[in-house]
Design a protein around this motif. Structure first.
Motif, short mmCIF file in Angstrom:
data_model
loop_
_atom_site.label_atom_id
_atom_site.label_comp_id
_atom_site.label_asym_id
_atom_site.label_seq_id
_atom_site.Cartn_x
_atom_site.Cartn_y
_atom_site.Cartn_z
N GLN A 115 16.50 -70.42 -42.21
CA GLN A 115 15.09 -70.00 -42.21
C GLN A 115 14.94 -68.56 -41.74
N VAL A 116 15.79 -68.14 -40.81
CA VAL A 116 15.70 -66.78 -40.29
C VAL A 116 15.83 -65.75 -41.41
N PHE A 117 16.79 -65.96 -42.32
CA PHE A 117 16.95 -65.00 -43.42
C PHE A 117 16.25 -65.47 -44.69
N THR A 118 16.64 -66.62 -45.20
CA THR A 118 16.11 -67.09 -46.48
C THR A 118 14.61 -67.31 -46.41
N MET A 148 31.67 -60.16 -39.45
CA MET A 148 31.77 -60.53 -40.86
C MET A 148 30.39 -60.54 -41.50
N GLY A 149 29.39 -61.03 -40.75
CA GLY A 149 28.02 -61.01 -41.25
C GLY A 149 27.52 -59.59 -41.45
N LEU A 150 27.87 -58.69 -40.53
CA LEU A 150 27.46 -57.29 -40.66
C LEU A 150 28.11 -56.65 -41.88
N ALA A 151 29.41 -56.89 -42.07
CA ALA A 151 30.12 -56.29 -43.20
C ALA A 151 29.57 -56.78 -44.54
N THR A 152 29.36 -58.09 -44.64
CA THR A 152 28.81 -58.63 -45.89
C THR A 152 27.34 -58.28 -46.04
N GLY A 153 26.63 -58.18 -44.92
CA GLY A 153 25.21 -57.85 -44.98
C GLY A 153 24.96 -56.47 -45.54
N LEU A 154 25.84 -55.53 -45.25
CA LEU A 154 25.69 -54.17 -45.79
C LEU A 154 25.74 -54.17 -47.32
N ILE A 155 26.41 -55.18 -47.88
CA ILE A 155 26.44 -55.33 -49.34
C ILE A 155 25.23 -56.12 -49.82
N PHE A 156 24.94 -57.22 -49.14
CA PHE A 156 23.88 -58.12 -49.60
C PHE A 156 22.50 -57.45 -49.58
N VAL A 157 22.24 -56.60 -48.60
CA VAL A 157 20.90 -56.00 -48.51
C VAL A 157 20.64 -54.99 -49.62
N ARG A 158 21.68 -54.58 -50.32
CA ARG A 158 21.51 -53.68 -51.45
C ARG A 158 21.17 -54.45 -52.73
N LEU A 159 21.27 -55.79 -52.66
CA LEU A 159 20.99 -56.63 -53.80
C LEU A 159 19.63 -57.30 -53.62
N SER A 160 19.18 -57.99 -54.63
CA SER A 160 17.93 -58.72 -54.53
C SER A 160 17.95 -59.90 -55.48
N GLY A 161 17.14 -60.91 -55.16
CA GLY A 161 16.96 -62.03 -56.05
C GLY A 161 18.25 -62.74 -56.42
N VAL A 216 9.84 -56.96 -36.58
CA VAL A 216 10.86 -57.00 -37.64
C VAL A 216 10.62 -58.19 -38.56
N GLY A 217 10.32 -59.34 -37.97
CA GLY A 217 10.04 -60.52 -38.78
C GLY A 217 8.81 -60.35 -39.65
N LEU A 218 7.77 -59.71 -39.09
CA LEU A 218 6.56 -59.45 -39.87
C LEU A 218 6.84 -58.52 -41.04
N GLN A 219 7.61 -57.46 -40.78
CA GLN A 219 7.98 -56.52 -41.85
C GLN A 219 8.81 -57.22 -42.93
N LEU A 220 9.70 -58.10 -42.49
CA LEU A 220 10.55 -58.81 -43.44
C LEU A 220 9.71 -59.73 -44.32
N ARG A 221 8.77 -60.44 -43.73
CA ARG A 221 7.91 -61.32 -44.52
C ARG A 221 7.01 -60.52 -45.45
N LEU A 266 19.02 -56.67 -43.07
CA LEU A 266 20.33 -56.69 -42.41
C LEU A 266 20.24 -57.37 -41.05
N ILE A 267 19.19 -57.06 -40.30
CA ILE A 267 19.01 -57.69 -38.98
C ILE A 267 18.91 -59.21 -39.13
N ALA A 268 18.10 -59.65 -40.08
CA ALA A 268 17.92 -61.08 -40.29
C ALA A 268 19.21 -61.74 -40.77
#
Length: 358
Positions: free
Chosen positions: A56-59, A122-135, A197-202, A223-225
């Motif tokens: 729930q925090v990210f998705t 590991m989450g940080l390393a993969t997150g740097l890739i995932f946040v550049r993607l969408s959908g 941060v959560g408000l901006q993310l939503r 990335l934070i989430a």
């Protein structure tokens, strides 16, 4: 103390306290009326709950579906298990382990800390890739990550034992430990949801272009989430390995992914309360289905064995919820919103009653 939080975060603390009381009531009911095997079911439920709240925090807040959470959970579970298992036992279970992994033993706290730190990195390393993607890009890439990690679990038998069980892990946690972790996770997830941060993310999940136009750094908040959610998964993995005493690669794959995603979808992606309710409802439903699968006698009638019914139930739940309740049971609401609405409705009824009497 409450002055350090904004009004939304104060609401979040109230909602978290209400959910925590519900969790404590369930645990209390077990200690009063439960059987021994119920502790194992309840512990597994709370491990799932840690994962679903992490989802729930990210998705839920980013409205981007990922399927790699079982990979992070598995990594943390194996790291914690390898670190905490006595060296003498590892010489038996991991005789060919590289890098001296079978020659040392750490405390439970040190093992858990190392597992959380490595999984977080590991989450940080993969997150740097995932946040550049969408959908769809995030969804497909997360599935690829899950498959890669699972393949490593299966084929590096010198470290992870493959399909065989890694055994000899000391049983460190019990129901009280996982209960405390679940309550902490609920508070953290709610405070994050109501934070800036959560408000901006939503906001970015509802209108990414609009959020960028008012200065929201969408990649940063995602990335934070993402890293936070991986820490939730890592905590669940540590709790899993510290209770069972044996782990294998099999649980950290698609079946577990679909189970936890179904729990979040049922409860409601955008709500921490929904994550809790969805987990509890599907757990209860699955226990009833597993009982039916065995072919019990019901009202004097012997039912046939119906193996595979639990998998069918998950599919039906996902399809039905997406068709009839696309926002889940809770939608965007939290538990305090339900109580406020009920109180408000009660006041209206009182006013109407007073007016009719007048």
């Amino acid at each position: 103390m409450m002055s350090y939080f904004n009004s939304d975060q104060r609401k979040g603390l109230i909602g978290s306290a209400l959910l925590s009381l519900m969790i404590l009531a369930i645990v209390g009911a077990y200690y009063i009326w439960g059987e021994t095997y119920h502790a194992r079911i309840l512990y597994a439920t709370f491990v799932n709950l840690l994962v679903v709240v992490g989802l729930q925090v990210f998705t839920g807040n980013a409205n981007i579906t990922g399927f790699s959470h079982a990979a992070f959970m598995g990594v943390a579970a194996y790291i914690a298990a390898i670190c905490v298992t006595p060296a003498a036992m590892k010489m038996i279970s991991l005789p060919d382990a590289p890098w001296g992994l079978n020659t040392f033993e750490l405390s439970a706290l040190a093992s858990a800390t190392i597992a959380l730190v490595i999984t977080g990195l590991m989450g940080l390393a993969t997150g740097l890739i995932f946040v550049r993607l969408s959908g769809v890009g995030v969804t497909i890439t997360s599935i690829a990550l899950l498959v890669i990690v699972h393949s490593i679990f299966l084929h590096r038998t010198d470290i992870f034992k493959g399909n065989q069980a890694f055994f000899g892990i000391p049983k460190i946690f019990d129901l009280s430990h996982i209960t405390g972790l679940v309550i902490l996770a609920i508070f953290v997830a709610r405070l994050f949801r109501e934070s800036s941060v959560g408000l901006q993310l939503r906001a970015s999940s509802d209108d990414e272009a609009g959020a960028r136009s008012i200065g929201v750094d969408v990649r940063r908040v995602r990335l934070i989430a993402w890293v936070m959610s991986t820490c939730f998964f890592a905590t669940a993995g540590v709790a899993y390995s510290f209770f069972l005493g044996t782990i294998s690669a099999r649980p950290f794959y698609f079946n577990f992914v679909f189970l936890t995603v179904a729990m979040l979808i049922l409860g409601g992606l955008r709500s921490v309360t929904g994550a809790v309710f969805g987990t509890l409802l599907i757990t209860i439903g699955l226990e009833l289905v597993r009982w039916l699968e065995t072919g019990p006698v019901l009202i004097g009638v012997k039912l046939p064995q119906m193996l595979g019914l639990s998998g069918l139930l998950l599919g039906v739940v996902i399809v039905a919820v997406m068709a009839f309740l696309p926002n889940g049971i809770m939608g965007h609401r939290e538990i305090e919103d339900l109580l406020h609405r009920k109180r408000k409705k009660g006041r209206k009824n009182d006013v109407s009653s007073y007016d009719s009497q007048a």
